[in-house]
Design a protein around this motif. Structure first.
Motif, short mmCIF file in Angstrom:
data_model
loop_
_atom_site.label_atom_id
_atom_site.label_comp_id
_atom_site.label_asym_id
_atom_site.label_seq_id
_atom_site.Cartn_x
_atom_site.Cartn_y
_atom_site.Cartn_z
N ARG A 143 0.82 -1.22 0.00
CA ARG A 143 0.00 0.00 0.00
C ARG A 143 0.85 1.26 0.00
O ARG A 143 0.32 2.37 -0.18
CB ARG A 143 -0.96 -0.01 1.19
N THR A 144 2.16 1.13 0.24
CA THR A 144 3.11 2.23 0.07
C THR A 144 4.29 1.66 -0.70
O THR A 144 4.62 0.48 -0.55
CB THR A 144 3.61 2.79 1.41
N VAL A 145 4.93 2.49 -1.53
CA VAL A 145 6.10 2.04 -2.28
C VAL A 145 7.19 3.09 -2.24
O VAL A 145 6.92 4.29 -2.20
CB VAL A 145 5.75 1.70 -3.75
N ALA A 146 8.43 2.63 -2.22
CA ALA A 146 9.58 3.53 -2.15
C ALA A 146 9.86 4.14 -3.51
O ALA A 146 9.40 3.66 -4.55
CB ALA A 146 10.80 2.76 -1.66
N VAL A 147 10.63 5.21 -3.51
CA VAL A 147 11.09 5.82 -4.76
C VAL A 147 11.88 4.78 -5.53
O VAL A 147 12.64 4.01 -4.95
CB VAL A 147 11.96 7.06 -4.45
N GLY A 148 11.70 4.71 -6.85
CA GLY A 148 12.42 3.74 -7.67
C GLY A 148 11.75 2.39 -7.76
O GLY A 148 12.33 1.44 -8.27
N PHE A 149 10.50 2.27 -7.29
CA PHE A 149 9.79 0.99 -7.37
C PHE A 149 9.49 0.68 -8.85
O PHE A 149 9.53 1.56 -9.70
CB PHE A 149 8.49 1.03 -6.56
N THR A 150 9.18 -0.57 -9.13
CA THR A 150 8.86 -0.97 -10.50
C THR A 150 7.42 -0.57 -10.80
O THR A 150 6.48 -1.09 -10.20
CB THR A 150 9.02 -2.49 -10.69
N LEU A 151 7.26 0.38 -11.72
CA LEU A 151 5.95 0.87 -12.08
C LEU A 151 5.20 -0.20 -12.87
O LEU A 151 5.73 -0.73 -13.84
CB LEU A 151 6.10 2.14 -12.93
#
Length: 195
Positions: free
Chosen positions: A95-103
């Motif tokens: 439900r939250t993702v870090a910067v640089g996650f796989t879009l």
């Protein structure tokens, strides 16, 4: 018609009104000094935050918006425990993702949307009762606790298409959140997304 009890309180309430008016005449600097003096040894929870993204509940498609997430490097025992409980609850199921996650395919990063406020989970841990509990404005006594609060944004889970209501139900059902809510005086609050 007024009750006699209300009439009998007139002097007490008039005194409180005069003190309120005196408070309103103070400068911001004076008000802040009085607030700090009353707060005493109470310490706010200062959390470390990091950049990240959440998927919107209301926008059509896989739309990700930037937010400040709780970092996994918290300091101080009270801050660490409370912040980590919140962070782990909102991270469940992506439900939250870090910067640089796989879009995901078809996903869009919407970095410049103004007025957006993400959905939030907030936990308030009731602390000990505070001895000096007089109002700094009216000087009347009331019950006050040394509460600690931490909140974090969250969005739709990593599979996409989750409703806000479903996310709230799943997060509320997490064992750590249930245990926290069962402690007397503790509060769990959810604030919906605003677009």
């Amino acid at each position: 018609m007024t009750r006699y009890g209300d009439i009998r309180r007139a002097k007490e309430l008039t005194d409180a009104l005069e003190k309120l008016r005196a408070w309103e005449d103070k400068t911001v600097k004076e008000k802040r000094a009085l607030y700090k003096a009353q707060r005493g040894s109470s310490v706010r929870v200062k959390v470390n935050r990091t950049k990240g993204y959440v998927e919107s509940f209301q926008l059509v498609g896989r739309i990700y918006l930037p937010v400040k997430l709780l970092s996994d490097s918290q300091t101080g025992s009270n801050a660490t425990t409370l912040a980590n409980t919140v962070r782990e609850a909102v991270q469940a199921d992506g439900r939250t993702v870090a910067v640089g996650f796989t879009l995901p395919t078809g996903g869009v990063l919407l970095d410049n949307m103004t007025g957006y406020r993400p959905a939030r989970l907030s936990l308030t841990d009731r602390g000990a009762e505070v001895a000096d509990s007089k109002s700094r404005i009216t000087d009347l006594e009331y019950k006050r606790y040394d509460n600690k609060s931490v909140s974090s944004p969250f969005g739709s889970k990593n599979t996409g298409g989750e409703t806000y209501a479903a996310a709230v139900a799943e997060i509320s059902d997490i064992a750590a959140i249930k245990a926290f809510a069962q402690q007397e005086g503790n509060r769990v609050a959810f604030i919906p997304e605003v677009i």
